[in-house]
Design a protein around this motif. Sequence first.
Motif, PDB file in Angstrom:
ATOM      1  N   PRO A   1       0.824  -1.209   0.000  1.00  0.00           N
ATOM      2  CA  PRO A   1       0.000   0.000   0.000  1.00  0.00           C
ATOM      3  C   PRO A   1       0.854   1.252   0.000  1.00  0.00           C
ATOM      4  O   PRO A   1       1.843   1.340   0.723  1.00  0.00           O
ATOM      5  CB  PRO A   1      -0.827  -0.135   1.281  1.00  0.00           C
ATOM      6  CG  PRO A   1       0.003  -0.996   2.179  1.00  0.00           C
ATOM      7  CD  PRO A   1       0.744  -1.931   1.276  1.00  0.00           C
ATOM      8  N   GLN A   2       0.464   2.225  -0.812  1.00  0.00           N
ATOM      9  CA  GLN A   2       1.271   3.427  -0.996  1.00  0.00           C
ATOM     10  C   GLN A   2       0.500   4.688  -0.614  1.00  0.00           C
ATOM     11  O   GLN A   2       0.732   5.252   0.437  1.00  0.00           O
ATOM     12  CB  GLN A   2       1.741   3.505  -2.449  1.00  0.00           C
ATOM     13  CG  GLN A   2       2.695   2.375  -2.849  1.00  0.00           C
ATOM     14  CD  GLN A   2       4.122   2.629  -2.396  1.00  0.00           C
ATOM     15  OE1 GLN A   2       4.645   3.723  -2.577  1.00  0.00           O
ATOM     16  NE2 GLN A   2       4.747   1.624  -1.819  1.00  0.00           N
ATOM     17  N   GLY A   3      -0.418   5.146  -1.471  1.00  0.00           N
ATOM     18  CA  GLY A   3      -1.090   6.410  -1.208  1.00  0.00           C
ATOM     19  C   GLY A   3      -2.181   6.290  -0.166  1.00  0.00           C
ATOM     20  O   GLY A   3      -2.907   5.297  -0.098  1.00  0.00           O
TER      21      GLY A   3
ATOM     22  N   ILE B   1      -1.533   9.521  -3.667  1.00  0.00           N
ATOM     23  CA  ILE B   1      -2.848  10.034  -4.034  1.00  0.00           C
ATOM     24  C   ILE B   1      -3.132  11.284  -3.211  1.00  0.00           C
ATOM     25  O   ILE B   1      -2.565  11.492  -2.138  1.00  0.00           O
ATOM     26  CB  ILE B   1      -3.978   8.999  -3.830  1.00  0.00           C
ATOM     27  CG1 ILE B   1      -4.067   8.552  -2.362  1.00  0.00           C
ATOM     28  CG2 ILE B   1      -3.787   7.814  -4.743  1.00  0.00           C
ATOM     29  CD1 ILE B   1      -5.236   7.628  -2.080  1.00  0.00           C
ATOM     30  N   ALA B   2      -4.015  12.118  -3.742  1.00  0.00           N
ATOM     31  CA  ALA B   2      -4.458  13.322  -3.035  1.00  0.00           C
ATOM     32  C   ALA B   2      -5.911  13.566  -3.397  1.00  0.00           C
ATOM     33  O   ALA B   2      -6.363  13.200  -4.481  1.00  0.00           O
ATOM     34  CB  ALA B   2      -3.603  14.518  -3.417  1.00  0.00           C
ATOM     35  N   ILE B   3      -6.634  14.204  -2.490  1.00  0.00           N
ATOM     36  CA  ILE B   3      -8.033  14.559  -2.740  1.00  0.00           C
ATOM     37  C   ILE B   3      -8.174  16.068  -2.604  1.00  0.00           C
ATOM     38  O   ILE B   3      -7.812  16.638  -1.568  1.00  0.00           O
ATOM     39  CB  ILE B   3      -8.978  13.831  -1.773  1.00  0.00           C
ATOM     40  CG1 ILE B   3      -8.921  12.314  -2.019  1.00  0.00           C
ATOM     41  CG2 ILE B   3     -10.405  14.340  -1.924  1.00  0.00           C
ATOM     42  CD1 ILE B   3      -9.703  11.486  -1.027  1.00  0.00           C
ATOM     43  N   VAL B   4      -8.669  16.694  -3.659  1.00  0.00           N
ATOM     44  CA  VAL B   4      -8.942  18.129  -3.665  1.00  0.00           C
ATOM     45  C   VAL B   4     -10.327  18.327  -4.257  1.00  0.00           C
ATOM     46  O   VAL B   4     -10.610  17.869  -5.375  1.00  0.00           O
ATOM     47  CB  VAL B   4      -7.898  18.905  -4.494  1.00  0.00           C
ATOM     48  CG1 VAL B   4      -8.244  20.395  -4.532  1.00  0.00           C
ATOM     49  CG2 VAL B   4      -6.495  18.702  -3.929  1.00  0.00           C
ATOM     50  N   ARG B   5     -11.208  18.989  -3.511  1.00  0.00           N
ATOM     51  CA  ARG B   5     -12.569  19.284  -3.955  1.00  0.00           C
ATOM     52  C   ARG B   5     -13.279  18.028  -4.486  1.00  0.00           C
ATOM     53  O   ARG B   5     -13.884  18.025  -5.551  1.00  0.00           O
ATOM     54  CB  ARG B   5     -12.567  20.388  -5.016  1.00  0.00           C
ATOM     55  CG  ARG B   5     -12.047  21.721  -4.495  1.00  0.00           C
ATOM     56  CD  ARG B   5     -12.450  22.872  -5.409  1.00  0.00           C
ATOM     57  NE  ARG B   5     -11.866  22.750  -6.732  1.00  0.00           N
ATOM     58  CZ  ARG B   5     -10.710  23.320  -7.092  1.00  0.00           C
ATOM     59  NH1 ARG B   5     -10.022  24.038  -6.210  1.00  0.00           N
ATOM     60  NH2 ARG B   5     -10.247  23.188  -8.316  1.00  0.00           N
ATOM     61  N   GLU B   6     -13.167  16.944  -3.715  1.00  0.00           N
ATOM     62  CA  GLU B   6     -13.849  15.678  -4.015  1.00  0.00           C
ATOM     63  C   GLU B   6     -13.420  15.060  -5.342  1.00  0.00           C
ATOM     64  O   GLU B   6     -14.180  14.302  -5.960  1.00  0.00           O
ATOM     65  CB  GLU B   6     -15.371  15.841  -3.951  1.00  0.00           C
ATOM     66  CG  GLU B   6     -15.871  16.090  -2.539  1.00  0.00           C
ATOM     67  CD  GLU B   6     -15.296  15.127  -1.514  1.00  0.00           C
ATOM     68  OE1 GLU B   6     -15.618  13.930  -1.568  1.00  0.00           O
ATOM     69  OE2 GLU B   6     -14.507  15.566  -0.660  1.00  0.00           O
TER      70      GLU B   6
ATOM     71  N   ALA C   1      -0.866   9.520  -8.709  1.00  0.00           N
ATOM     72  CA  ALA C   1       0.420   9.662  -9.392  1.00  0.00           C
ATOM     73  C   ALA C   1       0.995   8.283  -9.690  1.00  0.00           C
ATOM     74  O   ALA C   1       1.109   7.444  -8.791  1.00  0.00           O
ATOM     75  CB  ALA C   1       1.397  10.458  -8.532  1.00  0.00           C
ATOM     76  N   CYS C   2       1.380   8.055 -10.960  1.00  0.00           N
ATOM     77  CA  CYS C   2       1.779   6.717 -11.393  1.00  0.00           C
ATOM     78  C   CYS C   2       3.210   6.705 -11.917  1.00  0.00           C
ATOM     79  O   CYS C   2       3.630   7.614 -12.635  1.00  0.00           O
ATOM     80  CB  CYS C   2       0.835   6.214 -12.476  1.00  0.00           C
ATOM     81  SG  CYS C   2      -0.894   6.169 -11.932  1.00  0.00           S
ATOM     82  N   GLN C   3       3.909   5.638 -11.600  1.00  0.00           N
ATOM     83  CA  GLN C   3       5.313   5.521 -11.965  1.00  0.00           C
ATOM     84  C   GLN C   3       5.498   4.817 -13.317  1.00  0.00           C
ATOM     85  O   GLN C   3       5.824   5.451 -14.316  1.00  0.00           O
ATOM     86  CB  GLN C   3       6.061   4.804 -10.845  1.00  0.00           C
ATOM     87  CG  GLN C   3       6.048   5.621  -9.564  1.00  0.00           C
ATOM     88  CD  GLN C   3       6.766   4.937  -8.451  1.00  0.00           C
ATOM     89  OE1 GLN C   3       7.962   5.129  -8.240  1.00  0.00           O
ATOM     90  NE2 GLN C   3       6.052   4.105  -7.714  1.00  0.00           N
TER      91      GLN C   3
ATOM     92  N   ARG D   1       5.788   9.947  -8.623  1.00  0.00           N
ATOM     93  CA  ARG D   1       5.758   9.196  -7.364  1.00  0.00           C
ATOM     94  C   ARG D   1       4.646   9.668  -6.421  1.00  0.00           C
ATOM     95  O   ARG D   1       3.904   8.865  -5.862  1.00  0.00           O
ATOM     96  CB  ARG D   1       7.116   9.325  -6.674  1.00  0.00           C
ATOM     97  CG  ARG D   1       7.161   8.888  -5.221  1.00  0.00           C
ATOM     98  CD  ARG D   1       7.118   7.408  -5.038  1.00  0.00           C
ATOM     99  NE  ARG D   1       8.336   6.759  -5.488  1.00  0.00           N
ATOM    100  CZ  ARG D   1       8.606   5.471  -5.300  1.00  0.00           C
ATOM    101  NH1 ARG D   1       7.726   4.693  -4.687  1.00  0.00           N
ATOM    102  NH2 ARG D   1       9.723   4.937  -5.747  1.00  0.00           N
ATOM    103  N   THR D   2       4.586  10.978  -6.207  1.00  0.00           N
ATOM    104  CA  THR D   2       3.721  11.499  -5.155  1.00  0.00           C
ATOM    105  C   THR D   2       2.916  12.677  -5.663  1.00  0.00           C
ATOM    106  O   THR D   2       3.433  13.496  -6.425  1.00  0.00           O
ATOM    107  CB  THR D   2       4.564  11.940  -3.935  1.00  0.00           C
ATOM    108  OG1 THR D   2       5.255  10.813  -3.407  1.00  0.00           O
ATOM    109  CG2 THR D   2       3.684  12.527  -2.846  1.00  0.00           C
ATOM    110  N   VAL D   3       1.673  12.766  -5.247  1.00  0.00           N
ATOM    111  CA  VAL D   3       0.846  13.940  -5.478  1.00  0.00           C
ATOM    112  C   VAL D   3       0.281  14.366  -4.130  1.00  0.00           C
ATOM    113  O   VAL D   3      -0.166  13.533  -3.340  1.00  0.00           O
ATOM    114  CB  VAL D   3      -0.263  13.666  -6.521  1.00  0.00           C
ATOM    115  CG1 VAL D   3      -1.169  12.513  -6.102  1.00  0.00           C
ATOM    116  CG2 VAL D   3      -1.076  14.922  -6.786  1.00  0.00           C
ATOM    117  N   GLU D   4       0.360  15.681  -3.856  1.00  0.00           N
ATOM    118  CA  GLU D   4      -0.091  16.217  -2.580  1.00  0.00           C
ATOM    119  C   GLU D   4      -0.852  17.514  -2.810  1.00  0.00           C
ATOM    120  O   GLU D   4      -0.531  18.263  -3.746  1.00  0.00           O
ATOM    121  CB  GLU D   4       1.106  16.508  -1.658  1.00  0.00           C
ATOM    122  CG  GLU D   4       1.827  15.274  -1.153  1.00  0.00           C
ATOM    123  CD  GLU D   4       1.053  14.535  -0.071  1.00  0.00           C
ATOM    124  OE1 GLU D   4       0.108  15.129   0.509  1.00  0.00           O
ATOM    125  OE2 GLU D   4       1.370  13.372   0.203  1.00  0.00           O
TER     126      GLU D   4
END
Length: 219
Positions: A72-74, A139-144, A149-151, A181-184
């Motif tokens: 598990p990652q995001g 993964i990130a959640i903004v405004r539902e 982000a995929c490698q 790698r990462t989305v924030e």
Amino acid sequence: SGILRNKYHNGGRLRWGPDGKLYAATGDAQNGNYAQDTSNLSGKILRINPDGSVPSDNPFGNRVWSYGHRNPQGLAFDAQGRLWQQEFGNSIMDETNLITRGGNYGWPSCEGTSGACGTAGFIAPKRTYPTAEGSCSGIAIVREALYVACQRGTRMYRAVISGSSLTNVQTYFNGTYGRLRTVEPAPNGALWLTTSNTGDKDSTPNNSNERILRVTLGV
């Protein structure tokens, strides 16, 4: 202590929940049997009090919150306080899961929707991705909306959270920046994206050719 380590499958994402607890993703340390053992801390989502102790309402009397995870990652919480999770599959498909207390997500018997996924008690993913188009991490959640982000897939996905489903999936930056790698969430409703093109897997020396990207979102 008690979280096994390996060259691969270490998980490692941390996220504070709206309940004030710390959620931590741990990989199976390349031993799938650990993922189904609720007394083992590997292949799990852990839930921990800020002082490191076990919350009294955890399902198994230890730090385990959900189990049956490969790598598990995001981790990200939506406006309803629900926990979404991104997971590396093996060779067939990756998963986006909606995590529930005490839930079993099937690994190693089930990968995405392949294998013995019809087994009673296994919770199905909300979305799967072929590994060639996925290997998604943060993964990130903004405004539902959920951003992934995929490698290996070298892209970012956007999906609308509708009830407990992911709809209207769109693809962005396919191959533009390489492995992501990462989305924030970033200030003012934007996103941060990080690249992961060299050295992340095998400790390549002098690995400095990576970028942090700022993405402005539409209204």
